[in-house]
Motif scaffolding. Structure first.
Motif, PDB file in Angstrom:
ATOM      1  N   ASP A 238      20.575   8.502 -15.191  1.00 16.90           N
ATOM      2  CA  ASP A 238      20.698   8.686 -13.806  1.00 16.90           C
ATOM      3  C   ASP A 238      19.583   9.240 -13.498  1.00 16.90           C
ATOM      4  O   ASP A 238      19.523  10.429 -12.970  1.00 16.90           O
ATOM      5  CB  ASP A 238      22.118   9.428 -13.366  1.00 16.90           C
ATOM      6  CG  ASP A 238      22.075   9.557 -11.627  1.00 16.90           C
ATOM      7  OD1 ASP A 238      21.500   8.711 -11.149  1.00 16.90           O
ATOM      8  OD2 ASP A 238      22.677  10.437 -11.597  1.00 16.90           O
ATOM      9  N   LEU A 239      18.362   8.610 -13.185  1.00 16.10           N
ATOM     10  CA  LEU A 239      17.122   9.073 -12.769  1.00 16.10           C
ATOM     11  C   LEU A 239      16.822   8.740 -11.546  1.00 16.10           C
ATOM     12  O   LEU A 239      17.425   7.793 -10.789  1.00 16.10           O
ATOM     13  CB  LEU A 239      15.979   8.392 -13.644  1.00 16.10           C
ATOM     14  CG  LEU A 239      15.920   8.808 -15.229  1.00 16.10           C
ATOM     15  CD1 LEU A 239      14.895   8.001 -15.950  1.00 16.10           C
ATOM     16  CD2 LEU A 239      16.086  10.063 -15.525  1.00 16.10           C
ATOM     17  N   PHE A 240      15.891   9.506 -10.679  1.00 14.24           N
ATOM     18  CA  PHE A 240      15.635   9.250  -9.389  1.00 14.24           C
ATOM     19  C   PHE A 240      14.968   7.885  -9.443  1.00 14.24           C
ATOM     20  O   PHE A 240      15.216   7.718  -8.195  1.00 14.24           O
ATOM     21  CB  PHE A 240      14.758  10.537  -8.958  1.00 14.24           C
ATOM     22  CG  PHE A 240      14.504  10.217  -7.308  1.00 14.24           C
ATOM     23  CD1 PHE A 240      15.445  10.982  -6.460  1.00 14.24           C
ATOM     24  CD2 PHE A 240      13.480   9.937  -7.020  1.00 14.24           C
ATOM     25  CE1 PHE A 240      15.158  10.944  -5.372  1.00 14.24           C
ATOM     26  CE2 PHE A 240      13.178  10.009  -5.612  1.00 14.24           C
ATOM     27  CZ  PHE A 240      14.098  10.307  -4.747  1.00 14.24           C
ATOM     28  N   LYS A 241      14.113   7.487 -10.265  1.00 10.86           N
ATOM     29  CA  LYS A 241      13.315   6.141 -10.191  1.00 10.86           C
ATOM     30  C   LYS A 241      13.371   5.658 -11.507  1.00 10.86           C
ATOM     31  O   LYS A 241      12.441   6.417 -12.332  1.00 10.86           O
ATOM     32  CB  LYS A 241      11.938   6.486  -9.423  1.00 10.86           C
ATOM     33  CG  LYS A 241      11.078   5.030  -9.641  1.00 10.86           C
ATOM     34  CD  LYS A 241      11.867   4.108  -8.836  1.00 10.86           C
ATOM     35  CE  LYS A 241      10.937   2.774  -8.816  1.00 10.86           C
ATOM     36  NZ  LYS A 241      10.983   2.157  -9.981  1.00 10.86           N
ATOM     37  N   LEU A 242      14.045   4.580 -11.551  1.00 11.38           N
ATOM     38  CA  LEU A 242      13.908   3.905 -12.882  1.00 11.38           C
ATOM     39  C   LEU A 242      12.597   3.093 -13.276  1.00 11.38           C
ATOM     40  O   LEU A 242      11.806   2.646 -12.366  1.00 11.38           O
ATOM     41  CB  LEU A 242      15.171   3.037 -13.230  1.00 11.38           C
ATOM     42  CG  LEU A 242      16.626   3.580 -13.062  1.00 11.38           C
ATOM     43  CD1 LEU A 242      17.681   2.569 -13.573  1.00 11.38           C
ATOM     44  CD2 LEU A 242      16.666   4.941 -14.015  1.00 11.38           C
ATOM     45  N   PRO A 243      12.108   3.267 -14.420  1.00 12.86           N
ATOM     46  CA  PRO A 243      10.856   2.449 -14.610  1.00 12.86           C
ATOM     47  C   PRO A 243      11.206   0.952 -14.639  1.00 12.86           C
ATOM     48  O   PRO A 243      11.984   0.402 -15.122  1.00 12.86           O
ATOM     49  CB  PRO A 243      10.585   2.795 -16.221  1.00 12.86           C
ATOM     50  CG  PRO A 243      11.740   3.413 -16.656  1.00 12.86           C
ATOM     51  CD  PRO A 243      12.577   3.869 -15.491  1.00 12.86           C
TER      52      PRO A 243
END
Length: 305
Positions: A238-243
């Motif tokens: 649950d990241l702010f912006k996934l790569p």
């Protein structure tokens, strides 16, 4: 030199492969139908998954001019379609006054002629091109507002625009239109109804590894496999912006320049800024979490072998 349009899904897939774009079957189907039936293709998905690249590959492989309209908040007709060259018009007025050779009616007709019209991307895309209809890329439409969407309806329905001083300008041959959106907001249904729609998702590990082999061929095979495995682990968090795929390729290039043959915890910690763009995400992954994910990647690779 322009090339003929693909006549089948298989030819469309082959066309994309020529441009080193690894497309799945559903995307290839949507693209073929949009090209065959002359409909705009609306591509939605997370940033960095390769939506814009599709238009670039089409331009390259079909030999067509790429006209890009980069959308932003406050985009209006003068920036997207046309505006009058007011400075040149004023010079023309002064010269006419000085020479006294032209009456007012002739002057007005002359001022609002093609030579004083500054053509922006949409109007350029409606012009006849020597190599054939161009690729019109309307990039990140979700950054604009609803009034601009409403204006686009005429363009997407009839491939024409109305310039009040001149009249309606209609394309002899419709351009190939690619619209992208990162879905930061919903686009109105009236726009989507005029397009074929496709959601561009993150690729699976096998397809992403194929992408790396094409886009970062100098990366060692083991390193590429570990990069893809690690990126896929990050996308489950649950990241702010996934790569996106763009970050995967950038990381492979960066690690190759650092002469890395395989991933290790220190290398990951030192280069996280290549794939994660928010400090909160970097802080969460650095250290023990990076080591844990790397161990999971290595375990998965051992099981697969």
């Amino acid at each position: 030199m322009s090339l003929s349009m693909p006549s089948s899904v298989a030819e469309t897939l082959s066309l994309m492969e020529q441009g080193n774009y690894v497309a799945d079957r559903s995307l290839t189907n949507a693209l073929f139908l949009a090209l065959k039936l002359g409909r705009p293709l609306f591509l939605e998905g997370e940033a960095g998954v390769g939506k814009t690249e599709i238009a670039k590959v089409l331009s390259q492989c079909l030999g067509r001019k790429l006209i890009r309209l980069q959308c932003y908040e406050g985009l209006d007709v003068s920036s997207a379609v046309y505006e009058w060259n007011y400075a040149r018009q004023m010079v023309e007025i002064r010269m006419s006054e000085a020479s006294q050779e032209m009456n007012k009616k002739q002057l007005q007709t002359n001022l609002f002629s093609d030579q004083f019209l500054i053509k922006r991307p949409i109007l350029q895309a409606l012009e006849e091109q020597e190599e054939g209809p161009p690729i019109l890329l309307i990039d990140e439409l979700d950054r604009t507002d609803e009034p601009f969407e409403a204006f686009l309806l005429e363009v997407l329905s009839d491939f024409q625009v109305t310039v009040p001083e001149i009249g309606t300008i209609k394309a002899k041959e419709p351009p190939i239109v690619i619209i992208t959106s990162n879905r930061t907001r919903e686009i109105h249904d009236a726009i989507k109804r005029r397009c074929f729609y496709h959601w561009v998702d993150y690729p699976n590990a096998e397809r992403e590894l194929d992408i790396l082999k094409r886009k970062a061929p100098d990366a060692p095979e083991q390193l590429s496999e570990q990069i893809v495995g690690f990126i896929n682990k990050l996308r489950n968090l649950d990241l702010f912006k996934l790569p996106g795929v763009a970050e995967t390729i950038d990381w492979a290039h960066a690690l190759t320049q650092l002469d890395r043959m395989a991933l290790d915890p220190d290398t990951i910690n030192d280069t996280l800024g290549t794939i994660l763009k928010y400090q909160d995400d970097i802080q969460r992954i650095q250290g023990t979490e990076a080591s844990r994910l790397l161990e999971e990647v290595k375990t998965d690779m051992m099981k697969a072998s």
